[in-house]
Design a protein around this motif. Structure first.
Motif, mmCIF file in Angstrom:
data_model
loop_
_atom_site.group_PDB
_atom_site.id
_atom_site.type_symbol
_atom_site.label_atom_id
_atom_site.label_comp_id
_atom_site.label_asym_id
_atom_site.label_seq_id
_atom_site.Cartn_x
_atom_site.Cartn_y
_atom_site.Cartn_z
ATOM 1 N N GLY A 138 37.763 31.213 55.165
ATOM 2 C CA GLY A 138 39.152 31.663 55.195
ATOM 3 C C GLY A 138 39.769 31.770 53.818
ATOM 4 N N ALA A 139 38.940 32.002 52.805
ATOM 5 C CA ALA A 139 39.402 32.106 51.419
ATOM 6 C C ALA A 139 39.057 33.498 50.900
ATOM 7 N N ARG A 140 40.033 34.376 50.885
ATOM 8 C CA ARG A 140 39.811 35.757 50.471
ATOM 9 C C ARG A 140 40.105 35.921 48.983
ATOM 10 N N VAL A 141 39.115 36.382 48.236
ATOM 11 C CA VAL A 141 39.293 36.647 46.815
ATOM 12 C C VAL A 141 39.993 37.992 46.653
ATOM 13 N N VAL A 142 41.118 37.972 45.951
ATOM 14 C CA VAL A 142 41.905 39.201 45.760
ATOM 15 C C VAL A 142 41.937 39.641 44.306
ATOM 16 N N GLY A 143 41.350 38.846 43.420
ATOM 17 C CA GLY A 143 41.338 39.234 42.011
ATOM 18 C C GLY A 143 40.511 38.284 41.170
ATOM 19 N N VAL A 144 39.971 38.796 40.089
ATOM 20 C CA VAL A 144 39.265 37.991 39.086
ATOM 21 C C VAL A 144 39.737 38.468 37.722
ATOM 22 N N ALA A 145 40.040 37.540 36.838
ATOM 23 C CA ALA A 145 40.519 37.895 35.498
ATOM 24 C C ALA A 145 40.040 36.843 34.501
ATOM 25 N N ARG A 146 40.287 37.093 33.234
ATOM 26 C CA ARG A 146 40.056 36.097 32.176
ATOM 27 C C ARG A 146 41.357 35.349 31.974
ATOM 28 N N ARG A 147 41.320 34.023 31.960
ATOM 29 C CA ARG A 147 42.538 33.225 31.921
ATOM 30 C C ARG A 147 43.463 33.638 30.775
ATOM 31 N N GLY A 148 44.680 34.055 31.165
ATOM 32 C CA GLY A 148 45.696 34.395 30.184
ATOM 33 C C GLY A 148 45.503 35.722 29.489
ATOM 34 N N ARG A 149 44.532 36.524 29.948
ATOM 35 C CA ARG A 149 44.249 37.787 29.264
ATOM 36 C C ARG A 149 43.991 38.879 30.293
ATOM 37 N N ASP A 150 44.588 40.039 30.063
ATOM 38 C CA ASP A 150 44.236 41.157 30.915
ATOM 39 C C ASP A 150 43.002 41.849 30.344
ATOM 40 N N ARG A 151 42.590 42.924 30.962
ATOM 41 C CA ARG A 151 41.333 43.563 30.585
ATOM 42 C C ARG A 151 41.361 44.117 29.165
ATOM 43 N N VAL A 152 42.536 44.432 28.627
ATOM 44 C CA VAL A 152 42.638 45.071 27.316
ATOM 45 C C VAL A 152 42.397 44.094 26.169
ATOM 46 N N VAL A 153 42.698 42.825 26.364
ATOM 47 C CA VAL A 153 42.654 41.839 25.279
ATOM 48 C C VAL A 153 41.219 41.433 24.971
ATOM 49 N N ASP A 154 40.822 41.534 23.702
ATOM 50 C CA ASP A 154 39.478 41.147 23.280
ATOM 51 C C ASP A 154 39.364 39.646 23.029
ATOM 52 N N ALA A 155 40.368 39.060 22.389
ATOM 53 C CA ALA A 155 40.285 37.666 21.941
ATOM 54 C C ALA A 155 40.144 36.703 23.112
ATOM 55 N N GLY A 156 39.249 35.744 22.960
ATOM 56 C CA GLY A 156 39.130 34.661 23.930
ATOM 57 C C GLY A 156 38.296 34.953 25.152
#
Length: 441
Positions: A104-122
């Motif tokens: 009952g746990a639906r994944v709706v998104g995956v990201a890098r913590r504190g960064r959107d796809r555009v940010v290279d650093a970290g």
């Protein structure tokens, strides 16, 4: 990153095998499953029999885990149904994994913590964050890696011949199904009716065999098999040359059903629109304006496609045609390969530009068909070794798949017919001697 779990999306065969592999290497898995049980997708095709034997359906690490907890592993020689695979293997395996699996746990998104796809650093130093929706609300789970084994079951391809829904397809949803019919539960829907089956893969063959048996019991049942390809060609598979005997036998049974007169085969028909008659029946029209006789039901078995929408904030390198990892795509292109000619592959082909993100299982094949459990198990073994830092093991990929008995790939079209008639040739009625009679001009 060691403090964070490896999140596995999907508690199907590949996802649970990944969790077993992770545990065996001392890593902490967290399997997130949107459904209420292990193998939730498998449970939806519970009535369909696989053409792999039990020995090819149990992951080695999963077997060791089950045996270590006193659970038995199926050892019979036969090929189970989806229901048997789920109840006798997948559900016990999830039980053995215990708290490492959440339902009952639906994944709706995956990201890098504190960064959107555009940010290279970290992107190498920050964990991934997995956005999850449950009955209790939303949460974000930090992860050292994400193994996407969510499959493609939720995204069936439409009836439309151009990859998009045909005009009128959505409006006719009450008479169109996108799964192999469960005739044990739905026989009244199809018995004595006119049915169109669209598709040329193993799901379509399975449906044809089941519906032909129904036609023998209810003589008024009529089945029209709608093929986009210009000729029947190798659609029935390799027969006795198939190294999976049950798979070869399926094609032979479908061929016999057609020869017996239970199935009318229409080739070169690419649906562009669906019209509803005053009596409720449906008429399929091709892109060239040809129409089939009205039918009561349409069964669309044209394959599946991956859903990458919830991975929009991580960096992916996907083939523009198949939607599979770019390095894997040439190995599985259905225009060139059958499943028995796919080369061994693992972490190197499956990793994404986003550190720690891997696509495995059926989803890794994108729109390519004929995925085998054996492939998924070897994929996750290699990927887990890579995550654990065992690069030698990850690169040592050994996988020998059973040949289909069909040279080359399944192909979207059959070249000889296309060359003769062009891509806009009229659809034809085909008998199983491969001669054709023209329909229309």
């Amino acid at each position: 990153m060691d403090q964070f779990p490896v999140v596995v999306v999907g508690a199907g065969p590949s996802g649970l095998a990944a969790a077993a592999q992770l545990l065996e290497r001392g890593l902490r898995p967290m399997v997130l499953e949107a459904g209420p049980q292990a193998g939730a997708a498998v449970a939806q095709w519970h009535h369909v029999r696989l053409f792999s034997a039990w020995s090819e359906l149990v992951d080695p690490a999963a077997r060791r885990l089950l045996e270590s907890t006193g659970r038995s592993v199926p050892e019979t020689a036969g090929c189970p149904t989806g229901a048997e695979w789920a109840s006798e293997y997948l559900v016990p395996l999830a039980d053995a994994l215990g708290e490492h699996v959440r339902f009952g746990a639906r994944v709706v998104g995956v990201a890098r913590r504190g960064r959107d796809r555009v940010v290279d650093a970290g992107r190498d130093s920050e964990p991934l964050t997995v956005h999850v929706v449950t009955a209790d609300g939303e949460e974000r789970i930090p992860a050292r890696a994400v193994v996407d084994a969510s499959g493609t079951w939720g995204s069936p391809n439409p009836l439309g011949g151009d990859g998009l829904p045909a005009v009128g397809e959505r409006a006719a949803a009450d008479r169109i199904g996108y799964r192999v019919p469960d005739l044990g539960q739905e026989s009244a829907r199809y018995a004595g009716r006119r049915i169109a089956v669209a598709g040329s893969g193993h799901s379509a063959l399975t449906a044809l065999v089941a519906l032909a048996e129904l036609a023998r019991e209810y003589p008024g049942t009529h089945i029209t098999w709608v093929l986009r390809r210009g000729m029947v060609g190798s659609v029935f598979g390799g027969g006795e040359a198939d190294q999976l005997p049950a798979r070869g036998a399926l094609g032979l049974r479908a061929k016999e059903a057609a020869k017996a007169g239970h199935v009318e085969v229409v080739t070169g028909f690419r649906t562009s629109s669906v019209h509803r008659e005053p009596d409720g029946r449906l008429v399929l029209e091709s892109q060239d304006g040809h129409r089939l006789a009205p039918v009561d039901e349409v069964v669309v078995l044209t394959g599946f496609r991956p859903d990458h929408s919830w991975l929009s904030e991580v960096r992916l390198d996907l083939d523009p045609v198949l939607g599979a990892p770019t390095k894997l795509a040439p190995l599985i292109d259905p225009n060139a390969h059958s499943c028995g000619t796919v080369y061994p592959h693992g972490a190197d082909e499956l990793r994404q530009p986003e550190p720690g993100v891997y696509l495995v299982g059926m989803k890794s094949y994108g729109r390519a068909p004929t995925f085998l459990a054996l492939t998924g198990y070897e994929q996750v073994r290699s990927v887990v070794a890579e995550i654990a830092g065992d690069h030698e093991s990850a690169g040592r990929v050994e996988l020998v798949l059973p040949e289909t008995g069909v040279c080359g790939g399944s192909g979207v079209f059959d070249a000889p017919q296309e060359a003769a008639d062009g891509c806009c040739g009229a659809p034809a009625l085909a008998d199983l001697t491969l001669s054709t009679s023209r329909v229309g001009p």
